[in-house]
Design an enzyme around this catalytic site. Structure first.
Site, PDB file in Angstrom:
ATOM      1  CG  LEU A 172      18.317   2.817 -35.146  1.00  8.84           C
ATOM      2  CD1 LEU A 172      17.089   3.653 -34.846  1.00  8.84           C
ATOM      3  CD2 LEU A 172      19.549   3.447 -34.511  1.00  8.84           C
ATOM      4  CG  HIS A 228      14.490   6.032 -34.223  1.00  3.97           C
ATOM      5  ND1 HIS A 228      14.096   5.750 -35.511  1.00  3.97           N
ATOM      6  CD2 HIS A 228      15.644   6.719 -34.332  1.00  3.97           C
ATOM      7  CE1 HIS A 228      14.994   6.244 -36.355  1.00  3.97           C
ATOM      8  NE2 HIS A 228      15.935   6.837 -35.662  1.00  3.97           N
ATOM      9  NE  ARG A 273      15.727  10.415 -34.582  1.00  3.86           N
ATOM     10  CZ  ARG A 273      16.905  10.010 -34.163  1.00  3.86           C
ATOM     11  NH1 ARG A 273      17.109   9.800 -32.879  1.00  3.86           N
ATOM     12  NH2 ARG A 273      17.881   9.801 -35.009  1.00  3.86           N
ATOM     13  NE  ARG A 328      18.950  11.606 -28.997  1.00  8.98           N
ATOM     14  CZ  ARG A 328      19.214  10.999 -30.155  1.00  8.98           C
ATOM     15  NH1 ARG A 328      19.755  11.651 -31.164  1.00  8.98           N
ATOM     16  NH2 ARG A 328      18.914   9.723 -30.315  1.00  8.98           N
ATOM     17  CD  GLU A 343      15.864  11.547 -38.038  1.00 13.69           C
ATOM     18  OE1 GLU A 343      15.548  11.043 -36.941  1.00 13.69           O
ATOM     19  OE2 GLU A 343      16.126  12.730 -38.178  1.00 13.69           O
ATOM     20  CG  PHE A 361      19.906  13.016 -39.487  1.00 12.58           C
ATOM     21  CD1 PHE A 361      20.737  12.266 -40.292  1.00 12.58           C
ATOM     22  CD2 PHE A 361      19.331  12.408 -38.384  1.00 12.58           C
ATOM     23  CE1 PHE A 361      20.996  10.940 -39.998  1.00 12.58           C
ATOM     24  CE2 PHE A 361      19.580  11.086 -38.071  1.00 12.58           C
ATOM     25  CZ  PHE A 361      20.413  10.355 -38.886  1.00 12.58           C
ATOM     26  CD  GLN A 412      14.387  10.728 -30.329  1.00  8.93           C
ATOM     27  OE1 GLN A 412      15.517  10.292 -30.502  1.00  8.93           O
ATOM     28  NE2 GLN A 412      14.049  11.967 -30.590  1.00  8.93           N
ATOM     29  CG  HIS A 470      16.279   5.646 -30.509  1.00 13.23           C
ATOM     30  ND1 HIS A 470      17.129   4.608 -30.832  1.00 13.23           N
ATOM     31  CD2 HIS A 470      16.883   6.760 -30.975  1.00 13.23           C
ATOM     32  CE1 HIS A 470      18.191   5.095 -31.472  1.00 13.23           C
ATOM     33  NE2 HIS A 470      18.076   6.393 -31.546  1.00 13.23           N
TER      34      HIS A 470
END
Lengths: 594, 236
Positions: free
Chosen positions: A252, A242, A286, A398, A255, A119, A240, A353
């Site tokens: 969404l 995304h 991100r 994050r 990732e 990730f 954030q 996000h």
């Protein structure tokens, strides 16, 4: 007016991941616990999390919590508190193993252990190369997790108040939190929940933006209630975006798609992340990927008739891998983008996000705020966990999969703290006189407003203002205008009018109440963003560019500190970042690159 | 931006003011971004905020917005607007008490779900790390654990309509089999005993409406068949 009072040891507001995790601790400790939720628990937005939960299990690659901690501090652009980050990363393995024991259907490795995938931003050996750390149940990790925790609560006989909306926090004359007021949506009845512990687990508020991956219910109710009760909100400038929301729809795309080998391409079919993050490429953090995408689009290399999105390409992956590891993504792509990702790339754009900021807490889940002397003090009886809280483990940005970890670890620690405090305290403190008056006045104002503003208009005004003034890239002049504009919008929100006067399941009333929470979050975000005159993590502004003196525009001399926004007078204060971890050495400041 | 009109016929009932339910003819202006039924409902609600329905994730994972659409149960957020004949007739899910407009009382549905003990039962002391499960064993849970509890299936099932208090219904039985099929669960006998009754399991007559409407493409009928097999096998 005679308002019923329900007495509990503890009240949890919100039944998503952190609320359910807290509830397990409280119910299994034998406390009389009420869990309030606007929706049936499994409809909470944790259900939409896809890619996984981070834990250094080391099932597929060598891994260590200390590496995870390093990545998280770096991901936060050094704004995260290192004590809380160490706590979270050390507890991660236990948190994930607990879930497995609750029955969560994780995917498995060949030797039967929990499956892990790479990730963004998660690396081995202090930033060397990507590591498989994200524990996953296909691309439905949040769904599998939320259901497993709900099921555990069914086993533990947790008492749920489903389709109840909490309205306001009740504090006594000493500031101690002694309960909440709440509205039963089915009947319109207002009730006081009198309790010795109140845990907020109300999730995020991404609905302040026009383009968001968030559910309709993510309206920052906990933040609104805290702000109205005089509690500051921390680091609300950090939102954030995304990288991969479905263009147009906002839904969404995990990732984990890039974790499984997906790449981003521009209109030249170029894998452009190689230019922006030569080492981590598509698996950079991100904020980095979202900015790269926005730059590509801005410079004319976007795709489609309006050149306003880029492409997420997995057509080179084996169809069997897609069917096994990313079945939900295939479903979403076909449903919302009209493409089968086995054959065609998915159009994506950066989409709001996650809220890194929130109600300030320590790593034990206690809400903390400066007292009269400016010292950070625990607010007795009040706890918060998950996206609504700011521990702060995410700082300015994050990492993917750390949100599910956050809600598990701090849901549990908030629950444990509440159990300990309730058991140490003999009785309920008295409710203040007329404890429901404030909430009743709010309801009455909404009910009786004439020639006012509709909820629909007010919400559009909030979302448009945020989207146009505080997006992926921020500009000093736009932020200034944004502040003026959001304060104008607030005046509209003060005049909300609803046509629906029914007591029964009045969704217009609920949405009006939500709008009063959204505006608090929007003000906090815009005003905090305007005030922070540097670039850090997800907050990047034109007047704080990348220079030799301030790499990436980050200014640690002046801005290595948390923002605190107070509703009263829109006052801004700051508090230091906790740079000292619990047991290991400080992860020293460094310029961030991937 | 080009807009077009979508015509609806919607079941309305607010017990606070309506003596009885009625069907309301109403239309909404939608644009090219409004692809799903839920998008059109959002536009409709901006026009008439008294219309009550549940919704949350708008991507088919939370299970809030199950309604009866042109006679068939489905999720508003996954239903393609263009696939629907107009006027689009919307009614609350059949077989459950209506609270208001498109909102039903789901108590009975969740009661049945809870009745199958929807949680892992394993009385061994938990190991320090995860319990092991082979990839093949884990595959057995596919098509079972993905249920979103939207109730499209159970409320399209005639057996559930007749006996909602006695027949567990397709959603509950799918979950029952999800735990029966889990190698980590130790309560197989207890779970089968719990379903051994003329109604709880055996009211399923394989009408298969549940399979037809499941928005996640799951197959409760197949799961029910497997439970029935387990029932038979334990007596031979």
């Amino acid at each position: 007016m005679n308002i019923p009072v329900f007495k509990f040891d503890a009240v949890i507001v919100g039944a998503g991941g952190s609320g359910l995790r807290s509830a397990i601790q409280l119910s299994e400790a034998g406390l009389k616990t009420a869990v309030l939720s606007k929706v049936f628990p499994t409809r909470s937005h944790t259900v939409a999390a896809q890619g996984g939960v981070a834990a250094s299990l080391g099932n597929s690659d060598a891994d260590h919590w200390h590496w995870h901690m390093y990545d998280t501090v770096k991901g936060s652009d050094w704004l995260g508190d290192q004590d809380a980050i160490e706590y979270m990363c050390r507890k991660a393995v236990e948190a994930v193993v607990d879930l497995e024991h609750y029955g969560m259907p994780f995917d498995r490795t060949e030797n039967g252990k929990i499956y892990q995938r790479p990730f963004g931003g998660h690396m081995s050996n202090f930033g060397e190369k990507p590591v498989r750390r994200s524990c996953a149940a296909a691309d439905r990790t949040g769904h599998a997790m939320l259901h497993a925790m709900y099921q555990r609560n069914v086993k533990a006989n947790t008492q749920f108040f489903v389709e109840w909306m909490a309205l306001d926090l009740i504090r006594d004359s000493e500031g101690v939190v002694v309960g909440v007021t709440a509205l039963e949506m089915e009947t319109g009845q207002v009730v006081i929940f009198h309790s010795r512990a109140v845990i907020f687990a109300t999730g995020g508020s991404g609905r302040i933006f026009a383009s968001s991956t968030n559910a309709f219910i993510n309206t920052g109710d906990g933040l609104g209630m805290a702000a109205r009760a005089g509690i500051p909100l921390e680091d609300m400038e950090f939102w954030q975006f995304h990288p991969t929301g479905v263009a147009g729809a906002g839904v969404l795309i995990t990732e984990g798609v890039r974790g499984e080998g997906g790449v981003l391409r521009n209109s030249d079919h170029e894998r452009f992340m190689e230019r922006y993050a030569p080492n981590a490429k598509d698996l950079a953090s991100r904020d980095v990927v979202s900015r790269a995408m926005t730059t590509e689009i801005k410079e004319g290399r976007g795709c489609g008739p309006n050149k306003d999105y880029v492409l997420l390409d997995i057509t080179h992956l084996e169809p069997a891998t897609i069917m096994k590891r990313l079945p939900g993504i295939r479903e979403i792509s076909m449903q919302f983008a009209g493409v089968d990702p086995i054959k065609e790339p998915i159009p994506v754009v950066p989409t709001c996000h996650y809220q890194m900021g929130g109600i300030p807490t320590n790593y034990a889940g206690h809400v903390v705020a400066p007292d009269a002397s400016g010292r950070q003090a625990i607010i007795p009886g009040f706890y918060a966990a998950g996206e609504c809280a700011c521990a702060s483990v995410h700082g300015a940005n994050r990492l993917g999969t750390n949100s599910l970890l956050d809600l598990l670890v701090f849901g549990k620690s908030a629950g444990d703290s509440a159990v300990a405090d309730v058991k140490a305290e003999a009785a309920h403190r008295d409710l203040p006189a007329n404890a429901a008056d404030y909430s009743l006045a709010r309801l009455n104002a909404i009910n009786t407003q004439k020639d006012g503003v509709s909820v629909f208009e007010a919400r559009q005004a909030i979302a448009r203002t945020m989207q146009d003034h505080a997006g992926v890239f921020r500009f000093a002049d736009l932020l200034k205008k944004g502040v003026t504009q959001i304060l104008e919008v607030e005046k509209q929100v003060r005049r909300l009018e609803i046509k629906d006067k029914s007591q029964i399941w009045n969704t217009a009333r609920v949405e009006a109440l939500e709008t009063e929470n959204l505006i608090e979050v929007a003000k906090a975000s815009m005003i905090s963003a305007e005030a922070r005159k540097e670039s850090r993590g997800a907050h990047v502004r034109d007047d704080a560019p990348d220079t030799p003196e301030f790499p990436n525009g980050r200014n640690d001399k002046e801005w290595l500190k948390h923002t605190l926004w107070y509703r009263e007078g829109n006052r801004i204060a700051y508090k230091p970042v906790q740079m000292t971890p619990l047991t290991v050495d400080t992860i020293a400041l460094k310029t961030r690159s991937y | 931006m080009t807009t077009r009109t979508v015509r609806f016929r919607i079941y309305r009932y607010d017990p606070d003011k309506d003596e009885r339910p009625y069907m309301q003819d109403i239309s909404a202006e939608v644009d090219e971004h409004d692809r799903k039924l839920l998008d059109a409902l959002t536009k409709l609600k901006a026009k008439d905020e008294t219309l009550a329905y549940r919704r949350s994730c708008r991507e088919g994972v939370c299970g809030s917005d199950a309604i009866n659409i042109n006679g068939k149960n489905g999720l508003a957020c996954l239903t393609e607007l263009d696939s629907l004949k107009q006027p689009i007739v919307l009614r609350p899910l059949p077989g459950l008490p209506v609270i208001r407009d498109l909102i039903v009382d789901m108590t009975q549905f969740f009661k049945q779900y809870h009745s199958i003990k929807p949680y892992l039962i394993n009385n061994d002391p938990p190991p320090e790390r995860e319990r092991l499960q082979s990839q093949e064993e884990r595959e057995e849970l596919n098509g079972l654990y993905e249920c979103i509890l939207c109730a499209c299936c159970s409320t399209s099932c005639p057996s559930f309509w007749w006996n909602p208090d006695k027949f567990v219904g397709p959603a509950g039985l799918l979950s029952a089999y999800r735990f029966l099929a889990d190698t980590r669960d130790q309560a197989t006998e207890e779970r089968l005993d719990n379903l051994e009754d003329p109604y709880r399991l055996f009211r399923c007559h394989t009408i298969m409406n549940c399979v037809d409407v499941c928005p996640k493409g799951l197959n409760p009928t197949a799961a029910i068949g497997k439970i029935k097999d387990m029932m038979v096998r334990r007596f031979v």
